[in-house]
Scaffold this motif. Structure first.
Motif, PDB file in Angstrom:
ATOM      1  N   LEU A   1      -4.284   5.623 -17.592  1.00 57.54           N
ATOM      2  CA  LEU A   1      -3.366   6.098 -17.348  1.00 57.54           C
ATOM      3  C   LEU A   1      -2.679   5.718 -16.049  1.00 57.54           C
ATOM      4  O   LEU A   1      -3.441   4.808 -15.223  1.00 57.54           O
ATOM      5  CB  LEU A   1      -3.498   7.725 -17.415  1.00 57.54           C
ATOM      6  CG  LEU A   1      -4.847   8.180 -16.445  1.00 57.54           C
ATOM      7  CD1 LEU A   1      -4.790   8.282 -15.115  1.00 57.54           C
ATOM      8  CD2 LEU A   1      -5.245   9.906 -17.386  1.00 57.54           C
TER       9      LEU A   1
ATOM     10  N   LEU B   1      -0.365   7.338 -12.313  1.00 56.69           N
ATOM     11  CA  LEU B   1       0.113   8.570 -11.856  1.00 56.69           C
ATOM     12  C   LEU B   1       0.954   8.269 -10.624  1.00 56.69           C
ATOM     13  O   LEU B   1       0.767   7.470  -9.989  1.00 56.69           O
ATOM     14  CB  LEU B   1      -1.300   9.513 -11.056  1.00 56.69           C
ATOM     15  CG  LEU B   1      -0.875  10.343 -10.104  1.00 56.69           C
ATOM     16  CD1 LEU B   1      -0.017  11.715 -10.744  1.00 56.69           C
ATOM     17  CD2 LEU B   1      -2.143  11.054  -9.577  1.00 56.69           C
TER      18      LEU B   1
ATOM     19  N   PHE C   1       3.022   9.651  -7.425  1.00 60.32           N
ATOM     20  CA  PHE C   1       2.980  10.625  -6.659  1.00 60.32           C
ATOM     21  C   PHE C   1       4.177  11.279  -6.075  1.00 60.32           C
ATOM     22  O   PHE C   1       5.039  10.589  -5.718  1.00 60.32           O
ATOM     23  CB  PHE C   1       1.816  10.353  -5.280  1.00 60.32           C
ATOM     24  CG  PHE C   1       0.331   9.973  -5.687  1.00 60.32           C
ATOM     25  CD1 PHE C   1      -0.633  10.849  -5.639  1.00 60.32           C
ATOM     26  CD2 PHE C   1       0.044   8.636  -6.004  1.00 60.32           C
ATOM     27  CE1 PHE C   1      -1.972  10.623  -5.993  1.00 60.32           C
ATOM     28  CE2 PHE C   1      -1.119   8.313  -6.406  1.00 60.32           C
ATOM     29  CZ  PHE C   1      -2.054   9.499  -6.414  1.00 60.32           C
TER      30      PHE C   1
ATOM     31  N   ALA D   1       3.218   7.616  -2.332  1.00 56.12           N
ATOM     32  CA  ALA D   1       1.779   6.833  -1.733  1.00 56.12           C
ATOM     33  C   ALA D   1       2.037   5.357  -1.990  1.00 56.12           C
ATOM     34  O   ALA D   1       1.064   4.625  -2.515  1.00 56.12           O
ATOM     35  CB  ALA D   1       0.790   7.399  -2.441  1.00 56.12           C
ATOM     36  N   LEU D   2       3.134   4.785  -1.749  1.00 57.06           N
ATOM     37  CA  LEU D   2       3.244   3.316  -1.517  1.00 57.06           C
ATOM     38  C   LEU D   2       2.457   2.762  -0.225  1.00 57.06           C
ATOM     39  O   LEU D   2       2.268   3.394   0.718  1.00 57.06           O
ATOM     40  CB  LEU D   2       4.584   2.816  -1.395  1.00 57.06           C
ATOM     41  CG  LEU D   2       5.414   2.934  -2.565  1.00 57.06           C
ATOM     42  CD1 LEU D   2       6.748   2.632  -2.250  1.00 57.06           C
ATOM     43  CD2 LEU D   2       5.015   2.566  -3.773  1.00 57.06           C
ATOM     44  N   TRP D   3       1.734   1.640  -0.506  1.00 62.25           N
ATOM     45  CA  TRP D   3       0.845   1.060   0.568  1.00 62.25           C
ATOM     46  C   TRP D   3       1.666   0.407   1.515  1.00 62.25           C
ATOM     47  O   TRP D   3       2.438  -0.348   1.253  1.00 62.25           O
ATOM     48  CB  TRP D   3      -0.028   0.124  -0.069  1.00 62.25           C
ATOM     49  CG  TRP D   3      -1.118   0.878  -0.914  1.00 62.25           C
ATOM     50  CD1 TRP D   3      -1.816   2.127  -0.861  1.00 62.25           C
ATOM     51  CD2 TRP D   3      -1.288   0.504  -2.393  1.00 62.25           C
ATOM     52  NE1 TRP D   3      -2.734   2.286  -1.769  1.00 62.25           N
ATOM     53  CE2 TRP D   3      -2.268   1.441  -2.780  1.00 62.25           C
ATOM     54  CE3 TRP D   3      -0.811  -0.407  -3.185  1.00 62.25           C
ATOM     55  CZ2 TRP D   3      -2.846   1.474  -4.099  1.00 62.25           C
ATOM     56  CZ3 TRP D   3      -1.274  -0.366  -4.391  1.00 62.25           C
ATOM     57  CH2 TRP D   3      -2.145   0.451  -4.947  1.00 62.25           C
TER      58      TRP D   3
ATOM     59  N   MET E   1       1.699  -3.470   2.301  1.00 59.46           N
ATOM     60  CA  MET E   1       1.983  -4.427   1.396  1.00 59.46           C
ATOM     61  C   MET E   1       3.451  -4.238   1.108  1.00 59.46           C
ATOM     62  O   MET E   1       4.178  -3.166   1.040  1.00 59.46           O
ATOM     63  CB  MET E   1       1.242  -3.883   0.017  1.00 59.46           C
ATOM     64  CG  MET E   1      -0.323  -4.176   0.220  1.00 59.46           C
ATOM     65  SD  MET E   1      -1.095  -3.856  -1.347  1.00 59.46           S
ATOM     66  CE  MET E   1      -2.709  -3.349  -0.942  1.00 59.46           C
TER      67      MET E   1
ATOM     68  N   PHE F   1      -0.762  -4.967  -7.538  1.00 62.47           N
ATOM     69  CA  PHE F   1      -2.191  -4.550  -7.321  1.00 62.47           C
ATOM     70  C   PHE F   1      -3.015  -4.319  -8.397  1.00 62.47           C
ATOM     71  O   PHE F   1      -4.058  -5.010  -8.557  1.00 62.47           O
ATOM     72  CB  PHE F   1      -2.320  -3.315  -6.233  1.00 62.47           C
ATOM     73  CG  PHE F   1      -3.435  -2.866  -5.790  1.00 62.47           C
ATOM     74  CD1 PHE F   1      -3.967  -3.536  -4.519  1.00 62.47           C
ATOM     75  CD2 PHE F   1      -4.179  -1.974  -6.533  1.00 62.47           C
ATOM     76  CE1 PHE F   1      -5.369  -3.011  -3.846  1.00 62.47           C
ATOM     77  CE2 PHE F   1      -5.338  -1.635  -6.006  1.00 62.47           C
ATOM     78  CZ  PHE F   1      -5.971  -2.257  -4.723  1.00 62.47           C
ATOM     79  N   GLY F   2      -2.572  -3.588  -9.079  1.00 57.77           N
ATOM     80  CA  GLY F   2      -3.223  -3.027 -10.426  1.00 57.77           C
ATOM     81  C   GLY F   2      -3.490  -4.342 -11.386  1.00 57.77           C
ATOM     82  O   GLY F   2      -4.494  -4.587 -12.008  1.00 57.77           O
TER      83      GLY F   2
ATOM     84  N   ARG G   1       4.900   0.696 -10.164  1.00 61.81           N
ATOM     85  CA  ARG G   1       3.627   0.135  -9.769  1.00 61.81           C
ATOM     86  C   ARG G   1       2.632   0.607 -11.026  1.00 61.81           C
ATOM     87  O   ARG G   1       1.616   0.109 -11.630  1.00 61.81           O
ATOM     88  CB  ARG G   1       3.196   0.714  -8.524  1.00 61.81           C
ATOM     89  CG  ARG G   1       1.739   0.673  -8.183  1.00 61.81           C
ATOM     90  CD  ARG G   1       1.480   0.855  -6.989  1.00 61.81           C
ATOM     91  NE  ARG G   1       1.459   2.432  -6.580  1.00 61.81           N
ATOM     92  CZ  ARG G   1       1.293   3.013  -5.481  1.00 61.81           C
ATOM     93  NH1 ARG G   1       1.042   2.574  -4.338  1.00 61.81           N
ATOM     94  NH2 ARG G   1       1.277   4.464  -5.439  1.00 61.81           N
ATOM     95  N   MET G   2       2.918   1.740 -11.487  1.00 59.18           N
ATOM     96  CA  MET G   2       2.140   2.593 -12.427  1.00 59.18           C
ATOM     97  C   MET G   2       2.689   2.115 -13.858  1.00 59.18           C
ATOM     98  O   MET G   2       1.783   1.609 -14.867  1.00 59.18           O
ATOM     99  CB  MET G   2       2.391   3.934 -12.611  1.00 59.18           C
ATOM    100  CG  MET G   2       1.798   4.378 -11.373  1.00 59.18           C
ATOM    101  SD  MET G   2      -0.126   4.295 -11.166  1.00 59.18           S
ATOM    102  CE  MET G   2      -0.487   4.514  -9.571  1.00 59.18           C
TER     103      MET G   2
ATOM    104  N   VAL H   1       0.735  -1.869 -15.165  1.00 61.87           N
ATOM    105  CA  VAL H   1      -0.187  -1.983 -15.912  1.00 61.87           C
ATOM    106  C   VAL H   1      -0.480  -1.318 -17.376  1.00 61.87           C
ATOM    107  O   VAL H   1      -1.358  -1.171 -17.910  1.00 61.87           O
ATOM    108  CB  VAL H   1      -1.666  -1.257 -15.237  1.00 61.87           C
ATOM    109  CG1 VAL H   1      -1.786  -1.982 -13.941  1.00 61.87           C
ATOM    110  CG2 VAL H   1      -1.351   0.309 -14.938  1.00 61.87           C
TER     111      VAL H   1
END
Lengths: 370, 615
Positions: free
Chosen positions: A88, A90, A92, A96-98, A101, A109-110, A157-158, A161
């Protein structure tokens, strides 16, 4: 973008407490595959806890969580899969971005964690950036993006993947009203084009109404009502849900059932409002709360089934919100802009009986459900 | 028609005139507005205490002074010359050697301090190690006491007759003699500087580690990263800026450290730039001392610049997070108590034991005799005896010690109050006038003292206030000079607290008073100051505690008239009265810890009393 595999989430008798506070109290919920299910409720109702339990970031005390036919939590906690094994994503509330980067690195990343080839990573990053409309922003850092862009990257980002379930924790609440509306439209399109199962947490009932296929209204760690947005809006299961949904809120008027010529009528406002009740399993002499939406109230000079004085008239631009006063009870009506009403003017109003909700005053539950 | 034309022209002329007139009026109004006056005052004061001294020093190092005239035939005083620079910068014993030593010592101490601080920050914030609170206290202790207390203890413990010294504790107890490189020279300097400065690293890193938004780590967790990958790819890069800035702080502090090297390095003829500035000054070679001090400042500025380039503006992010849940501590499992004991043991041996032995040695009548029978209060309360320490009385019955104590308190308190108040003014200018040239200038100049190592600052002040110049009174040997140099060096501390205090006070609060007709003075005293008081007090305490144990900054500026306690220990050391020096150091440690305790109590009180003030 590719159509996602649709899987559902099944939550059975989930409980979780923080010290003495029961954050989740025996919650059960079915999230159908491909649905856009919203957990809606005031802050502290347990909606975020439930989402974090599904994600695997919190561990419940008891109950079961199934994702697509696979138990991810259960057997009294003997089974508790880590987030990465739950397939899954998520999004936020605070993105919650790094910060160290770039946009590309955040999204990749994933993919890199699961060791995709660099061509595959590049291709996929380009693809999801196109989906969220940020092509060309690859090498920016998060601090160089606006709030709306950051949230799109967080979403991308989510999505990158290709998770089976997408969880979102109040993703739009940090954005301004206009941007929020634009992103709602995009989320809606994204959901219908991908068929992804979305579990969405919000305290904003308009957001819930406009986005969801299913809404679960939560309060005090329990699900109070569940159904399509229309069902929850028009036929709430309790006075709590009625009061929470809609802006302006549903009118809730104390009344008593009276037998009039073989029919049951609810009499309120000292007899000034009389509403026939049909198709409800209720006898005379009961204390009930009548609920009806402002748009279900019409105002006229004569006739109708209630009498009141005009208390205040507020314009929303499209139409007027008229507050009527009878004794010390206020009733809100939504009428069209043409009406000319003066303050303290005596008027008649009527409530159309088909859409009246009847609640047991004591328990607050809808009578037709009980 | 002609008349018409004329009147047009005259109207135009009038227009042009009134444009200029309007500009002048606007400029005057702005300049004379309360904000204008405040910002001008702040700017002038900063330029006077920071920029002017540096400018004068550079000037001095590039001109011939009266003493140099015989070197250059036919020259007059004030002629431009590169002689000092060439003579200094090409000399191995005078500059290049000390430069190498400075870099070696600073780099070594920084690396060691970062490792110690990092390990303890990790242990106390992210693991379930026992005795966390006590460990945290011990990690802060070294910073609360003067930096060279450890060096004095080091010598007391490890010295022996083999290095031409009395018997130290180790030799007395075991008969072992520490090799000379372990007693004096770069190795002990690095170790002792690391012990004094690792609290910086500890504080910065534990703040960074516990301040990380846990959502940043959860996001990686969801995307399938292992615990190690999260550490390596998210956590560590996130604290890197904090880590680098802590390293820079330690590096620049060590570079300007004088006390430790003078105790542990000079006996082995190990000189760094800081001690070089001191000895060149003492030999009256002011121009060369100025050149070395300029080099120190440039070196420090280069390092800060490199740091800013590495971190860069793009990656300049605060790690203090939004919401996020409490982190589960990393479990050390059954090794919990083992790890805890080893860590406490380390801190006990390197922090507590030296200080204890230092205090104990101040009770030893005869140097080198550590037996209990040798215990005496002579060095504390003894009357002058001709054969002990040149007849110096015990520190508590010595009027010059009490005078130094009084001086220390006066200097610390005056400096702290001045800095605190000035910090608020700077905060006002920087926050309220953000974007204006003045605010940018003030912000930049207030940062300059950071890159001037303490010893160089002292040299700068010595060189300008020791001889008459335009606009500069003769202040050498005066109390005012110490306050002035401490004020200049500490301004960056209170600038930080002042700016953050002003950030927390919404401009509307002041504007509301302005609309009601309150004058600027009223607004400052009735609105801004009361609201900014917590920040003001925090800044005052910070400056007072650090000034009380200051030596590097003052050592060149002290004369018997304005000596402070730290300087007195140094005087004792120079005349070979190490016991008196140890006693006085113990006295300073007790004072410093008492002050730190008061600060702690106040913070506790403030955190209970203040929560409602800022939203």
């Amino acid at each position: 973008m590719d159509i996602q595999r649709s899987v559902g989430v099944s939550i059975r008798n989930l409980s979780k407490s923080y010290g003495k506070v029961k954050a989740l109290n025996d919650v059960s919920l079915e999230v159908p595959p491909g649905s856009f299910t919203t957990l809606l409720g005031p802050s502290g109702c347990g909606k975020t806890t439930l989402l974090r339990c599904i994600a695997g970031l919190e561990e419940p005390e008891s109950g079961e969580i199934w994702i697509g036919g696979k138990m991810v939590f259960g057997r009294k906690g003997a089974v508790c899969l880590p987030p990465k094994a739950r397939d899954l994503g998520l999004v936020f509330q605070s993105y919650a971005l790094w910060p160290h980067m770039t946009v590309k690195e955040n999204i990749a990343f994933g993919l890199r964690i699961r060791k995709d080839s660099s061509q595959a990573v590049d291709a996929r990053v380009g693809e999801v950036l196109h989906v969220v409309g940020l092509t060309g922003y690859q090498s920016r850092y998060p601090s160089e993006l606006s709030g709306g862009q950051q949230q799109r990257v967080s979403l991308a980002r989510m999505l990158a993947v290709s998770p089976a379930i997408l969880l979102m924790d109040e993703p739009l609440s940090n954005l301004d009203a206009k941007l929020r509306n634009n992103l709602r439209i995009e989320l809606k399109r994204l959901h219908s084009t991908t068929g992804l199962t979305v579990v969405y947490v919000t305290h904003d009932q308009i957001e819930a109404m406009s986005l969801s296929t299913d809404v679960a209204v939560m309060s005090q760690g329990a699900i109070q009502d569940l159904g399509t947005p229309g069902k929850v809006y028009h036929n709430p299961s309790s006075t709590f849900v009625a009061d929470f949904m809609g802006n302006p809120y549903m009118n809730l008027v104390e009344s008593e059932t009276v037998l009039v010529d073989d029919r049951i009528e609810a009499h309120a406002l000292g007899g000034n409002l009389r509403i026939p009740i049909v198709n409800y399993p209720i006898g005379p002499g009961k204390k009930v709360t009548i609920g009806f939406r402002p748009e279900e109230v019409s105002i006229s000079a004569h006739g109708g089934n209630g009498k009141a004085k005009v208390h205040a008239v507020l314009s929303t631009g499209a139409d007027l919100l008229v507050t009527l006063r009878s004794g010390d009870v206020l009733v809100t009506a939504r009428v069209d802009n043409q009406s000319s009403l003066g303050m303290d003017q005596e008027v008649c109003f009527s409530v159309s009986p088909q859409v009246v909700n009847v609640f047991d005053t004591e328990s607050g539950r809808s009578v037709n459900i009980a | 028609m002609k008349v018409q034309h004329n009147s047009d022209a005259s109207r135009q002329a009038n227009g042009a005139l009134s444009d200029l007139d309007a500009f002048m009026r606007r400029a005057t109004r702005r300049l004379l507005s309360p904000q204008g006056i405040i910002s001008m005052v702040v700017l002038v004061v900063l330029a006077y205490v920071v920029l002017m001294p540096v400018a004068f020093m550079i000037h001095d190092s590039l001109t011939l002074s009266g003493d140099d005239l015989r070197l250059v035939p036919g020259a007059t005083e004030g002629t431009f010359t590169m002689k000092h620079w060439i003579r200094t910068f090409t000399s191995w014993p005078r500059f290049l050697g000390p430069l190498r030593n400075t870099l070696v010592v600073s780099a070594g101490a920084t690396v060691l301090a970062m490792i110690i601080g990092g390990v303890f920050a990790w242990l106390t914030t992210l693991t379930d190690v026992p005795f966390k609170r006590f460990m945290g206290f011990l990690c802060m202790l070294p910073y609360m006491i003067p930096s060279w207390a450890f060096s004095m203890a080091w010598v007391e413990i490890l010295q022996h007759r083999g290095v031409g010294r009395p018997t130290g504790f180790l030799t007395y107890l075991t008969g072992l003699r520490a090799p000379e490189w372990l007693v004096f020279g770069p190795v002990p300097i690095i170790i002792n500087c690391a012990i004094h400065y690792f609290p910086f690293a500890y504080l910065t890193m534990s703040a960074a580690l516990s301040g990380i938004d846990t959502q940043l780590e959860e996001a990686a967790d969801i995307l399938g990263a292992s615990r190690l990958a999260v550490m390596r790819k998210i956590t560590f890069p996130l604290i890197t800026p904090a880590l680098l800035s802590a390293a820079i702080m330690v590096f620049s502090r060590v570079m300007g450290t004088f006390g430790t090297v003078s105790i542990l390095g000079v006996p082995a003829r190990y000189q760094v730039l800081a001690t070089q500035v001191y000895s060149l000054t003492r030999f009256g070679r002011m121009s060369e001392a100025s050149a070395v001090a300029v080099a120190l400042i440039v070196l420090c500025a280069i390092i800060v610049y490199i740091n800013n380039r590495v971190i860069g503006t793009r990656r300049n992010y605060a790690v203090i997070g939004g919401k996020g849940t409490k982190k589960r501590p990393f479990s050390l499992g059954k090794h919990r108590y083992l790890v805890g004991s080893i860590s406490l043991g380390f801190l006990g041996v390197f922090v507590l034991l030296p200080l204890f032995l230092l205090a104990y040695s101040s009770l030893m009548l005869n140097v080198g005799d550590w037996s209990l029978g040798n215990i005496s209060a002579h060095w504390w309360v003894g009357q002058p005896t001709a054969y002990l320490a040149h007849g110096e009385p015990g520190i508590l019955v010595n009027p010059s010690v009490w005078k130094a104590a009084w001086n220390t308190i006066r200097v610390s308190v005056s400096t702290a109050l001045l800095c605190g108040a000035f910090g608020l003014l700077i905060g006002y200018v920087v926050v309220r006038m953000k974007g204006s040239t003045v605010a940018t200038l003030v912000d930049a100049i207030a940062f300059v003292p950071v890159v001037i190592p303490s010893i160089a600052f002292g040299a700068v002040y010595l060189s300008i206030f020791a001889k008459p110049r335009p606009f500069v009174p003769m202040l050498y040997g005066s109390f005012v000079l110490l306050v002035l140099v401490a004020f200049a060096k500490r301004v960056p501390y209170t600038t930080r607290t002042g700016v953050s205090a002003m950030h927390q006070i919404s401009a509307e609060l002041e504007e509301a008073a302005y609309l009601q007709g309150a004058s600027l003075w009223k607004r400052i005293t009735r609105i801004l100051f009361p609201l900014a008081r917590p920040g003001f007090v925090a800044g005052v305490f910070l400056v007072a505690t650090t000034t009380m144990r200051e030596m590097s900054l003052f050592v060149l500026l002290m004369s018997p008239g304005n000596r402070v306690l730290a300087g007195q220990t140094f005087v004792y050391n120079e005349i070979g009265a190490s016991q008196l020096s140890n006693a006085l150091m113990t006295f300073i440690m007790i004072l410093s810890l008492a002050l730190a305790g008061i600060v702690k109590l106040w913070e506790k009180h403030a955190s209970q009393a203040q929560p409602a003030l800022h939203e």
